[in-house]
Design a protein around this motif. Structure first.
Motif, short mmCIF file in Angstrom:
data_model
loop_
_atom_site.label_atom_id
_atom_site.label_comp_id
_atom_site.label_asym_id
_atom_site.label_seq_id
_atom_site.Cartn_x
_atom_site.Cartn_y
_atom_site.Cartn_z
N ALA A 18 -1.52 -1.01 -1.17
CA ALA A 18 -0.75 -2.21 -1.50
C ALA A 18 0.23 -2.58 -0.38
CB ALA A 18 0.00 -2.00 -2.82
N GLY A 19 0.23 -1.79 0.70
CA GLY A 19 1.06 -2.12 1.86
C GLY A 19 2.43 -1.46 1.88
N HIS A 20 2.67 -0.50 1.01
CA HIS A 20 3.97 0.17 0.96
C HIS A 20 3.99 1.42 1.83
CE1 HIS A 20 5.15 -2.42 -2.33
NE2 HIS A 20 4.04 -2.12 -2.95
N PRO A 21 5.04 1.60 2.63
CA PRO A 21 5.16 2.85 3.40
C PRO A 21 5.54 3.99 2.45
CG PRO A 21 7.10 1.48 3.73
CD PRO A 21 6.13 0.67 2.90
N ILE A 22 5.22 5.20 2.85
CA ILE A 22 5.47 6.37 2.01
C ILE A 22 6.56 7.22 2.66
CG2 ILE A 22 4.46 8.39 0.91
CD1 ILE A 22 3.32 5.62 -0.04
N GLY A 28 -3.76 10.30 -5.08
CA GLY A 28 -4.30 9.02 -5.54
C GLY A 28 -3.24 7.96 -5.70
N VAL A 29 -2.10 8.34 -6.26
CA VAL A 29 -0.99 7.40 -6.44
C VAL A 29 -0.47 6.94 -5.08
CG1 VAL A 29 1.40 7.17 -7.26
CG2 VAL A 29 -0.31 8.31 -8.70
N ILE A 30 -0.31 7.88 -4.16
CA ILE A 30 0.15 7.53 -2.82
C ILE A 30 -0.85 6.60 -2.14
CG2 ILE A 30 0.55 8.47 -0.50
CD1 ILE A 30 1.94 10.85 -1.87
N ALA A 31 -2.13 6.88 -2.29
CA ALA A 31 -3.16 6.03 -1.69
C ALA A 31 -3.08 4.61 -2.25
CB ALA A 31 -4.54 6.63 -1.91
N ALA A 32 -2.81 4.48 -3.54
CA ALA A 32 -2.69 3.15 -4.15
C ALA A 32 -1.49 2.39 -3.60
CB ALA A 32 -2.59 3.28 -5.67
#
Length: 132
Positions: free
Chosen positions: A16-20, A8-12
């Motif tokens: 927001a447009g941030h790469p993981i 869920g945190v990664i999805a958020a």
């Protein structure tokens, strides 16, 4: 790690447009299960594997496998701890996208970094090749 909460945190962050990125891949808490559990963009190969490039050690086979796996998954790759031109050439031959390490610059403060970036990216003076 709570996989559902982390997902869920990664999805958020992704929304927001941030790469993981997965940092220090191959050591510590990073594992192959993360690649299956989470939608990521970039693997960062740990310095300990970059150090063994072109050496005859037990761990020298790890970096090529991480690189091949990342390519197969369509992920970008960052090599950490790059310190030599030999390492750069080896990584480029294998399609590694990015590298970081002392080969480029030592660690520096934010103000020193700003000055360094100004010098590195300063506009070049045009040189006329015409003769008088």
């Amino acid at each position: 790690m709570n996989t559902e909460e982390t997902r869920g945190v990664i999805a958020a962050f992704r929304a927001a447009g941030h790469p993981i990125y997965i940092d220090d891949f191959g050591t510590g808490y990073s594992s192959l299960s993360y690649l299956q559990s989470f939608e990521i963009d970039v693997l960062k190969i740990d310095k300990s594997f970059v150090d063994t490039i072109e050496q005859d050690t037990a761990s020298s086979v790890v970096a090529p496998h991480i690189i091949a796996m990342a390519h197969d998954m369509g992920l970008e790759i960052v090599a950490e701890g790059v310190e030599s031109a030999v390492q750069i050439a080896w990584l480029l031959e294998r399609g590694v996208h990015y590298a970081q390490g002392w080969y480029y610059a030592k660690a520096m403060t934010a103000s020193t970094l700003a000055a360094w970036l100004s010098r590195v990216h300063a506009p070049r003076q045009a040189v006329s090749l015409a003769t008088s």
